[in-house]
Scaffold this active site. Structure first.
Site, PDB file in Angstrom:
ATOM      1  N   HIS A  93      50.347  88.762  30.024  1.00  0.00           N
ATOM      2  CA  HIS A  93      50.063  88.874  28.582  1.00  0.00           C
ATOM      3  C   HIS A  93      49.394  90.214  28.274  1.00  0.00           C
ATOM      4  O   HIS A  93      49.752  90.893  27.294  1.00  0.00           O
ATOM      5  CB  HIS A  93      49.100  87.762  28.123  1.00  0.00           C
ATOM      6  CG  HIS A  93      49.662  86.380  28.134  1.00  0.00           C
ATOM      7  ND1 HIS A  93      48.993  85.319  28.702  1.00  0.00           N
ATOM      8  CD2 HIS A  93      50.799  85.859  27.608  1.00  0.00           C
ATOM      9  CE1 HIS A  93      49.695  84.207  28.534  1.00  0.00           C
ATOM     10  NE2 HIS A  93      50.803  84.516  27.882  1.00  0.00           N
ATOM     11  N   LYS A 144      48.193  68.939  19.952  1.00  0.00           N
ATOM     12  CA  LYS A 144      48.380  69.101  21.394  1.00  0.00           C
ATOM     13  C   LYS A 144      47.085  69.583  22.028  1.00  0.00           C
ATOM     14  O   LYS A 144      46.611  70.672  21.706  1.00  0.00           O
ATOM     15  CB  LYS A 144      49.499  70.134  21.620  1.00  0.00           C
ATOM     16  CG  LYS A 144      50.057  70.180  23.013  1.00  0.00           C
ATOM     17  CD  LYS A 144      51.245  71.130  23.040  1.00  0.00           C
ATOM     18  CE  LYS A 144      51.214  72.002  24.271  1.00  0.00           C
ATOM     19  NZ  LYS A 144      52.155  73.095  24.216  1.00  0.00           N
ATOM     20  N   ARG A 187      60.098  87.398  30.530  1.00  0.00           N
ATOM     21  CA  ARG A 187      60.060  87.492  31.996  1.00  0.00           C
ATOM     22  C   ARG A 187      61.440  87.316  32.595  1.00  0.00           C
ATOM     23  O   ARG A 187      61.711  87.778  33.691  1.00  0.00           O
ATOM     24  CB  ARG A 187      59.122  86.430  32.567  1.00  0.00           C
ATOM     25  CG  ARG A 187      57.650  86.737  32.380  1.00  0.00           C
ATOM     26  CD  ARG A 187      56.801  85.540  32.625  1.00  0.00           C
ATOM     27  NE  ARG A 187      57.166  84.474  31.675  1.00  0.00           N
ATOM     28  CZ  ARG A 187      56.499  83.358  31.497  1.00  0.00           C
ATOM     29  NH1 ARG A 187      55.434  83.110  32.233  1.00  0.00           N
ATOM     30  NH2 ARG A 187      56.883  82.472  30.603  1.00  0.00           N
ATOM     31  N   SER A 245      50.844  80.859  32.305  1.00  0.00           N
ATOM     32  CA  SER A 245      49.566  80.162  32.155  1.00  0.00           C
ATOM     33  C   SER A 245      49.595  78.817  32.871  1.00  0.00           C
ATOM     34  O   SER A 245      48.643  78.443  33.563  1.00  0.00           O
ATOM     35  CB  SER A 245      49.256  79.946  30.676  1.00  0.00           C
ATOM     36  OG  SER A 245      49.188  81.178  30.003  1.00  0.00           O
TER      37      SER A 245
END
Ligand code: PNS
Length: 160
Positions: free
Chosen positions: A18, A42, A96, A133
């Site tokens: 990031h 969430k 990515r 993450s």
């Protein structure tokens, strides 16, 4: 005219991948706004205040950047509305690989369709291709050393 971009994400937690995208966005735009998504429906791993703190600490450690970078949070809003609120001309995302492309392009097209805001994709540096993450959280929880994948402040938090 100030060219301002938005780097949005969950950042749960921020990774060195990031930070690479944020730094590269700062080379391309006059101002970068990092927008941390907080989805009230969430439960995240780290709360949003902690995520923002991680990013601000990491930016302070890894800067200075080519352009000013600030961090905002948003909850339960469309990204295009956040762009309008902060006056962002573009969204910047790192890709990515092919799965990121498949996930990101419909959102980029939808956001452009609805608002005209363009998404700029940066090819992720291969150094961080395997770093997400969720994977970092998983391997750290299993006791693996995530040094070099995340900022030091995040590594310390994951190890505690
Ligand atoms: O880090 P993430 O979880 O991949 O980030 C995804 C994020 C937050 C950028 C995306 O879910 C998003 O834009 N959410 C805001 C709600 C929204 O605008 N949804 C419509 C997308 S077309």
């Amino acid at each position: 005219m100030t060219r301002r971009c938005l780097c949005p994400g969950s950042f749960d937690p921020v990774t060195n991948g990031h930070l690479d995208i944020i730094a590269r966005a700062a080379e391309l735009f006059d101002e970068v706004i990092v927008a941390v998504l907080h989805n009230p429906a969430k439960a995240g791993s780290f709360d949003v205040v902690t995520r923002v703190g991680f990013i601000e600490d990491a930016l302070a450690q890894s800067g200075p950047y080519s352009a000013p970078v600030r961090v905002v949070t948003f909850a339960g809003q469309l990204l295009i509305d956040v762009c309008a609120q902060v006056g962002a001309d573009a969204i910047v995302k790192g890709l990515r690989g092919a799965s990121d492309y498949s996930y990101e392009t419909p959102m980029a097209r939808m956001n452009r369709h609805l608002s005209g805001v363009e998404t700029v994709f940066l090819a992720g540096d291969p150094t961080w291709e395997h770093v997400s993450s969720s994977l970092v959280r998983e391997v750290a929880a299993g006791g693996a050393d995530v040094t070099g994948m995340v900022p030091e402040v995040v590594r310390t938090a994951l190890m505690s």
